[in-house]
Design an enzyme around this catalytic site. Structure first.
Site, short mmCIF file in Angstrom:
data_model
loop_
_atom_site.label_atom_id
_atom_site.label_comp_id
_atom_site.label_asym_id
_atom_site.label_seq_id
_atom_site.Cartn_x
_atom_site.Cartn_y
_atom_site.Cartn_z
N ASP A 1 -2.76 6.63 -3.29
CA ASP A 1 -1.78 5.83 -2.17
C ASP A 1 -0.98 4.89 -3.54
O ASP A 1 -1.20 4.88 -4.49
CB ASP A 1 -2.16 5.36 -1.11
CG ASP A 1 -2.75 4.00 -1.49
OD1 ASP A 1 -3.50 3.97 -2.32
OD2 ASP A 1 -2.66 3.10 -0.62
N LYS B 1 -11.40 -0.73 -1.54
CA LYS B 1 -11.81 0.58 -1.57
C LYS B 1 -11.04 1.14 -2.73
O LYS B 1 -10.10 0.49 -3.39
CB LYS B 1 -10.81 1.24 -0.37
CG LYS B 1 -9.63 0.79 -0.04
CD LYS B 1 -9.08 1.50 1.20
CE LYS B 1 -7.73 0.96 1.73
NZ LYS B 1 -7.81 0.46 3.02
N ASP C 1 -5.78 2.42 -3.74
CA ASP C 1 -7.02 2.21 -3.11
C ASP C 1 -7.52 3.25 -2.11
O ASP C 1 -8.67 3.53 -1.76
CB ASP C 1 -7.14 0.71 -2.30
CG ASP C 1 -5.85 0.55 -1.39
OD1 ASP C 1 -4.99 1.70 -1.34
OD2 ASP C 1 -6.06 -0.37 -0.92
N ARG C 2 -6.45 4.23 -1.72
CA ARG C 2 -6.77 5.21 -0.98
C ARG C 2 -7.07 6.57 -1.51
O ARG C 2 -6.54 6.61 -2.86
CB ARG C 2 -5.80 5.62 0.16
CG ARG C 2 -5.52 4.47 0.96
CD ARG C 2 -4.56 4.84 2.18
NE ARG C 2 -4.64 3.62 3.32
CZ ARG C 2 -4.02 3.72 4.35
NH1 ARG C 2 -3.40 4.78 4.77
NH2 ARG C 2 -4.01 2.65 5.20
N ASP D 1 -0.94 1.93 -3.93
CA ASP D 1 -1.47 0.78 -4.74
C ASP D 1 -2.92 1.23 -5.21
O ASP D 1 -3.56 0.43 -5.75
CB ASP D 1 -1.65 -0.55 -4.00
CG ASP D 1 -2.68 -0.27 -2.63
OD1 ASP D 1 -2.60 0.75 -2.18
OD2 ASP D 1 -3.10 -1.31 -2.12
N SER E 1 0.89 -1.31 0.04
CA SER E 1 0.17 -0.02 -0.02
C SER E 1 0.75 1.25 0.07
O SER E 1 1.80 1.38 -0.95
CB SER E 1 -1.01 -0.02 1.21
OG SER E 1 -2.14 0.87 1.10
N HIS E 2 0.90 2.38 1.16
CA HIS E 2 1.46 3.47 1.02
C HIS E 2 2.69 3.42 1.61
O HIS E 2 3.25 4.22 1.97
CB HIS E 2 0.50 4.39 1.88
CG HIS E 2 0.05 3.54 3.08
ND1 HIS E 2 -0.83 2.62 3.29
CD2 HIS E 2 0.72 3.82 4.29
CE1 HIS E 2 -0.84 2.47 4.47
NE2 HIS E 2 -0.02 3.09 5.44
#
Ligand code: G1P
Ligand code: ZN
Length: 543
Positions: A277, A376, A281-282, A279, A113-114
């Site tokens: 972010d 998300k 999703d945010r 990947d 992710s982030h």
């Protein structure tokens, strides 16, 4: 195609966290480490012989090598086909969309992710099931059990696959389809939102800036925002995905997306700013000199959902994670629909969406999404906002103030203490819990504690129970303080303190959140003895 059965020994640290297995790249580079985990995933699944697996990642360092290992192991284990994004890339929401569109058996997403990337950064891997969503705890627990006893894994003795060209190839009997990572996702977005209205808005001079933070959303945002919606070139910045994310920390919040924040708070600021972010999703959404908290974003999207074609029939229900503010609860109440409170982590929304109980879901951690996929979705939230702005012809700030005037404002903030010593963090949590009995009923300044507990959740669909999901201190006026330890960090412990109070009076709605929450912040610090126990006088990140 011949394959090998490789002898291995278990690793003791392969328990998946909030969102899969995340470790330092150097941990994943140990011989057999990744392969052990991948084999453990396969061993915990039934019935995938001849079926399709989706594979892709956020492009961070080790993405390519990991993808090649997974392809060879998928072939040796008997998958019939792998759909893999070109160059091994797929944003997390796009992977979910692809799994669903092609009715794949499941997917493996490579992402932390982030978290920062690069040779010294983090790497991650998670398994998503056939509905496109993260594997539920039942499966992640089974994977963990496998990792503890694994002694062999299967892998083909084949050459690396050329992932740079779109098209088909084979490893033994397994077909490999290298797909364009953006196409399916972009089509899905076009089916949900009024692209014509957004195009007209942009043509009329509405200016926006999208910061892809050198991560995966660059190509998605370029295609959708610049090419399809007609935003001028350069509206998407930091659009080139880099394997170390340019040395940055691609977490779209006020601290890490400061470049965008400076643009939106500077002279001649655009009308709208957004970031995603690592990947994809945010999301973070900003107006001109105006920040939308993720909790408010969820509430505002819910209240205006029918303006988007994909949601014009209304919402089945809404779900939010427990620490997320209750702003959306008020919208759900007005709409006469159910609002579910789940533990932290997107995986808890899957059952509710599969059972058509909810359409929109959100977390305070810059995550918003809907039942169009089972993750998300950063760009989705951005397009949803643009759709609403285009239809209402109001600025971001005007939309938020109008929302608060109708529903009242939930002041909200999260204070993170990152990289804290794990033992001290656990002791801090235990200290608060040990004091539950004496805290109950106590008065702190303007606040009286009405209840406190450690949140647990019974899934309404499969009745599974999740305990120890965060300590809640509830006050008689509806304000709350929540303490949780992060399940995604890779260094020491991260203590998260979530603060929320409710304000009905519009004359106070323009206050800064930290001011509106000042007294609660002080109570939280006092109850947790944070400074004494961690040696920290301030949070690392405030969102
Ligand atoms: C964090 C967020 C959580 C989110 C997860 C994955 O988990 O708080 O809402 O689902 O990242 O993006 P945590 O580190 O708090 O366990
Ligand atoms: Zn993410």
């Amino acid at each position: 195609m011949s394959h090998s059965t490789v002898q291995t020994t278990p690793f003791s640290d392969q328990k998946p966290g909030t969102s899969g297995l995340r470790k330092k790249v150097t941990v994943f580079q140990q011989p057999h480490y990744l392969a052990n985990f991948v084999q453990s995933i396969f061993n915990s699944l039934d019935g995938f012989q001849g079926k399709t697996l989706v594979v892709g990642g956020d492009g961070r360092f080790y993405n390519q090598e990991a993808t090649q290992i997974i392809l060879k192991m998928a072939a040796a284990n008997g998958f019939g086909c792998v759909l893999v994004g070109q160059n091994g890339l797929l944003s997390t929401p796009a992977a979910s969309a692809v799994i669903r569109k092609y009715s794949a058996f499941g997917g493996i997403i490579l992402s932390a992710s982030h978290n920062p990337a690069g040779p010294d950064g983090d790497f991650g891997i998670k398994y998503n099931i056939g509905n496109g969503g993260p594997a539920p705890e039942k499966i992640t627990d089974a994977i963990f059990e496998q990792t503890k006893k694994l002694d062999t894994y299967l892998i083909t003795d084949s050459d690396d696959v050329d992932l740079s060209k779109i098209g088909s190839s084979q490893i033994g009997n397994m077909q490999i389809e290298v797909i364009d990572p953006v196409t399916d996702y972009a089509q899905l977005m076009e089916s949900l939102f009024d692209f014509n209205a957004i195009q007209t808005l942009i043509k009329g001079g509405f200016r926006l800036s999208f910061d892809a933070m050198h991560a995966i959303t660059g190509p998605y945002a370029k295609t959708i925002i610049e090419q399809r919606l007609g935003a001028p070139e350069g509206s998407v910045c930091n659009a080139e995905p880099l394997s170390d994310f340019g040395g940055g920390h691609p977490d779209p919040n006020l601290t890490y997306a400061h470049e965008l924040v400076e643009t939106l708070y500077g002279d001649n600021a655009p009308d709208f700013g957004a970031a995603s972010d690592g990947d994809g999703d945010r999301n973070m959404v900003l107006g001109r000199r105006f920040f939308i908290t993720p909790s408010d974003s969820l509430a505002i999207l819910a209240a205006n959902a029918t303006l988007a074609p994909g949601y014009k029939e209304g919402l089945a229900g809404i779900a939010r994670s427990m620490p997320t503010s209750a702003a959306v609860d008020r919208v759900a109440e007005k709409l006469g629909i159910d609002c579910y409170e789940t533990p932290t982590g997107w995986k808890f929304f899957g059952n509710l969406m599969d059972a058509d109980k909810v359409t929109l879901c959100g977390e305070e951690s810059f995550g918003t999404g809907s039942s169009h996929i089972r993750e998300k979705d950063g760009l989705w939230a951005v397009l949803f906002w643009l759709n609403i702005i285009a239809k209402r012809q109001l600025s971001v700030e005007e939309i938020a103030l109008d929302h608060w005037a109708t529903y009242g404002r939930n002041f909200y903030s999260r204070h993170d203490y990152e990289g804290v010593d794990s033992v001290s963090a656990a002791a801090l949590m235990a200290h608060i819990k040990n004091n539950f009995a004496s805290i109950k009923g106590e008065i702190f300044g303007n606040y009286q504690v009405s209840d406190c507990d450690d949140f647990s959740y019974t899934d309404p669909i499969d009745q599974s129970i999740s305990t120890n999901q965060g300590i809640r201190i509830l006050f008689s006026d509806g304000s709350r303080i929540v303490f949780r330890l992060s399940g995604t960090g890779t260094e020491g412990a991260t203590i998260r303190i979530y603060l929320e109070s409710y304000e009905k009076d519009p004359s106070k709605h323009t206050l800064d959140a930290q001011e509106g929450l000042a007294e609660l912040i002080q109570i939280a610090n006092q109850l947790s003895e944070i400074e004494k126990r961690t040696g920290r006088s301030e949070p690392t990140v405030i969102t």
